[in-house]
Design a protein around this motif. Structure first.
Motif, PDB file in Angstrom:
ATOM      1  N   ASP A 179       8.953 115.914   3.099  1.00 12.35           N
ATOM      2  CA  ASP A 179       9.169 117.410   1.897  1.00 12.35           C
ATOM      3  C   ASP A 179       9.196 118.734   2.983  1.00 12.35           C
ATOM      4  O   ASP A 179       9.791 120.184   2.817  1.00 12.35           O
ATOM      5  N   ASN A 180       9.712 117.977   4.898  1.00 11.49           N
ATOM      6  CA  ASN A 180       9.692 118.714   5.876  1.00 11.49           C
ATOM      7  C   ASN A 180       9.878 120.488   5.991  1.00 11.49           C
ATOM      8  O   ASN A 180       9.953 120.827   6.345  1.00 11.49           O
ATOM      9  N   ASP A 200      16.188 107.601   6.141  1.00  8.88           N
ATOM     10  CA  ASP A 200      16.940 108.453   5.422  1.00  8.88           C
ATOM     11  C   ASP A 200      18.354 107.554   5.456  1.00  8.88           C
ATOM     12  O   ASP A 200      19.191 107.893   6.538  1.00  8.88           O
ATOM     13  N   LEU A 219      16.411 114.277   4.613  1.00  8.93           N
ATOM     14  CA  LEU A 219      15.592 113.797   4.215  1.00  8.93           C
ATOM     15  C   LEU A 219      15.200 112.258   3.807  1.00  8.93           C
ATOM     16  O   LEU A 219      15.954 111.089   3.829  1.00  8.93           O
ATOM     17  N   ASN A 235      15.205 110.426  -1.756  1.00  8.77           N
ATOM     18  CA  ASN A 235      14.416 111.540  -1.542  1.00  8.77           C
ATOM     19  C   ASN A 235      15.283 112.896  -1.655  1.00  8.77           C
ATOM     20  O   ASN A 235      16.183 113.094  -1.523  1.00  8.77           O
ATOM     21  N   ASP A 236      15.105 113.743  -3.005  1.00 10.02           N
ATOM     22  CA  ASP A 236      16.353 114.858  -3.957  1.00 10.02           C
ATOM     23  C   ASP A 236      16.101 115.894  -3.533  1.00 10.02           C
ATOM     24  O   ASP A 236      16.630 117.113  -3.668  1.00 10.02           O
ATOM     25  N   GLY A 237      14.399 115.999  -2.401  1.00  7.73           N
ATOM     26  CA  GLY A 237      14.037 117.222  -2.210  1.00  7.73           C
ATOM     27  C   GLY A 237      13.269 117.704  -2.715  1.00  7.73           C
ATOM     28  O   GLY A 237      13.096 117.398  -3.886  1.00  7.73           O
ATOM     29  N   LYS A 238      12.501 119.132  -3.085  1.00  7.59           N
ATOM     30  CA  LYS A 238      11.640 119.484  -3.135  1.00  7.59           C
ATOM     31  C   LYS A 238      10.963 119.053  -4.006  1.00  7.59           C
ATOM     32  O   LYS A 238      10.107 119.371  -5.041  1.00  7.59           O
TER      33      LYS A 238
END
Length: 474
Positions: A170-171, A224, A230, A248-251
């Motif tokens: 999640d960075n 990635d 991501l 990975n769509d983020g959030k």
């Protein structure tokens, strides 16, 4: 242990190195737990695991009991990874377990009523006690403390744990932990940044198949693949199923892109080790995984599945899709075996990623990558100073023109395997690297610009320069 002679050959130094413990060895992971500059070795077993301290002179010492990691019992150790989960500069240790197996009470082989496609076979894990994952905190004094319950890892129900993957999904700068479970939902432990974790695999979309079906996960890898900044997840599964490519769509949300990305050619294969690699150095991560069945009983029958199986190589087309290039990738890929472990690394330092495959009851196979594309590359050996010495958890951002790539140094992964700890990027035809950014677990960020290609560089945390590392130990 095989020593690299730096001339394309290896020498067996197992006895000389002191790696002589006998037992049912399973997984392996590498990391410098005491920050003395030499990477140590952790091996999982049925019974109790072994932590080997690297003495720096080509030998290892079993320090399991001394370090507080000796746990006698019925645990069947599986995947493992060193990870600095609290970013204090000392590598902690995560271990998955498959089952709690007591040979005194376990059913004898062949006594169960299990079948596979009409054939009587030995049963899988169902019916045996599930096992817990464990997290051990490095106290910084050469010992570890069991923080499984305190950290929240122990809140997840026992399961049939196999492959372990550590990465910052999640960075947020804190390493998360993914566990591929056999026959049940897989786990994703989100790092809360305060010494605790929360399991959220189902909510994130990486616990099951796209249609919500439990799978038999085996090997796991992060990369990635679409270069959006991501880290995505690749997971292999049992026969009769496809692997998973979780985008990975983020959030903290993932999408199962397996079919949309074109990874649909081999539903009958039983996948084990695998991962992302840039096989042609074009700057886009390809996927390679190895296969092999668990039931030798299928040989000589009419079952349309074979015990020995080929490997699979999917080429990344750079548009979110892959194509199967296995048949044209050489005999190393099409050769059949009942494979299990699969580790990636450039053993001859030629800028191309090679693959070591460990099969069942056969000689390991070393696949040497030979690419004729003429594409450029860069390899980075990271050394922590404030961060852990192995630089596990460090992230590199590589920019060439309008193309950007990321990767992290990680321990463990694939299936019971350890990849090269060095970071490798394919650069296509780029003649220079515009920018390299290294984000260390300590919070230190190092920047480099206008970097030459086709070389191996050593980067020490906080240093203002890049050093040639062609002589760095492999």
């Amino acid at each position: 242990m095989l020593h690299n002679n730096r001339d394309g050959t290896f020498t067996d130094v197992t006895s000389k190195a002191g790696l002589t413990h006998f037992g049912w060895g399973q997984g392996v992971c590498v990391g410098d737990f005491d920050n003395d500059g030499y990477d140590d070795l952790f091996v999982t077993y049925w019974g109790h695991n072994i932590l080997y301290h690297n003495n720096g002179d080509g030998t290892f010492t079993d320090v399991t009991e001394k370090c507080g990691l000796l746990f006698e019992g019925t645990h069947w150790g599986a995947g493992c990874a060193f990870v600095d989960y609290d970013r204090d500069g000392h590598l902690d240790l995560f271990v998955s377990n498959y089952v709690d197996l007591d040979l005194k009470t376990a059913p004898l082989p062949g006594t169960g009523a299990c079948t596979f496609m009409g054939l009587a076979v030995n049963c899988g894990p169902q019916g045996l006690p599930r096992a817990r994952n464990y997290l051990f905190h490095n106290n910084g004094d050469g010992t570890f403390a069991d923080v499984t319950q305190k950290s929240g890892i122990g809140k997840a129900p026992p399961s049939y744990g196999l492959g372990v993957l550590v990465a910052d999904f999640d960075n947020d700068g804190w390493p998360d932990i993914y566990v591929a479970n056999d026959s049940e939902m897989s786990y994703l432990f989100w790092n809360n940044g305060d010494g605790t974790f929360t399991e959220g695999g189902l909510e994130a979309g990486v616990a099951t198949s796209r249609d919500g079906r439990n799978q038999s996960g085996m090997g796991v890898s992060a990369g990635d693949y679409d270069c959006d900044g991501l880290l995505d997840i690749f997971k292999t599964n049992f026969s009769g199923d496809l692997p998973n490519l979780y985008h990975n769509d983020g959030k903290r949300q993932f999408r199962d892109n397996t079919q949309a990305a074109g990874l649909v050619a081999y539903s009958r294969l039983l996948g084990w080790g695998g991962g992302f690699l840039d096989a042609n150095n074009d700057g886009w991560l390809d996927i390679l995984y190895v296969n092999g069945h668990v039931y030798p009983e299928i040989n000589g029958t009419n079952v349309p599945i074979h015990y020995k199986q080929p490997k699979v190589l999917y080429e990344n087309l750079g548009n979110g899709k892959f194509r199967d290039v296995s048949a044209s990738a050489g005999p190393g890929i099409t050769n059949v075996m009942s494979a299990r472990g699969c580790a990636f690394g450039d053993f001859d330092n030629d800028g191309l990623i090679d693959v070591l495959v460990n099969p069942v009851n056969a000689t390991p196979q070393l696949l040497h990558c030979v690419s004729r594309t003429g594409n450029n590359w860069i390899t980075l050996k990271l050394v922590g100073s404030k961060s852990n010495r192995s630089a596990i958890g460090a992230r590199v951002h590589c920019v060439t023109g309008d193309h950007q790539q990321i990767d992290e140094v990680r321990s463990g992964g694939s299936f019971y395997s350890q990849n090269d700890l060095r970071i490798h990027f394919g650069l296509a035809k780029a003649s220079r690297i515009d920018k390299l950014e290294i984000y260390w677990p300590s919070g230190q960020v190092d920047h480099f610009v206008d970097v030459s290609v086709n070389q191996i560089l050593k980067v020490v945390e906080g240093s203002a320069k890049l050093d040639s590392a062609n002589s760095v130990r492999r």
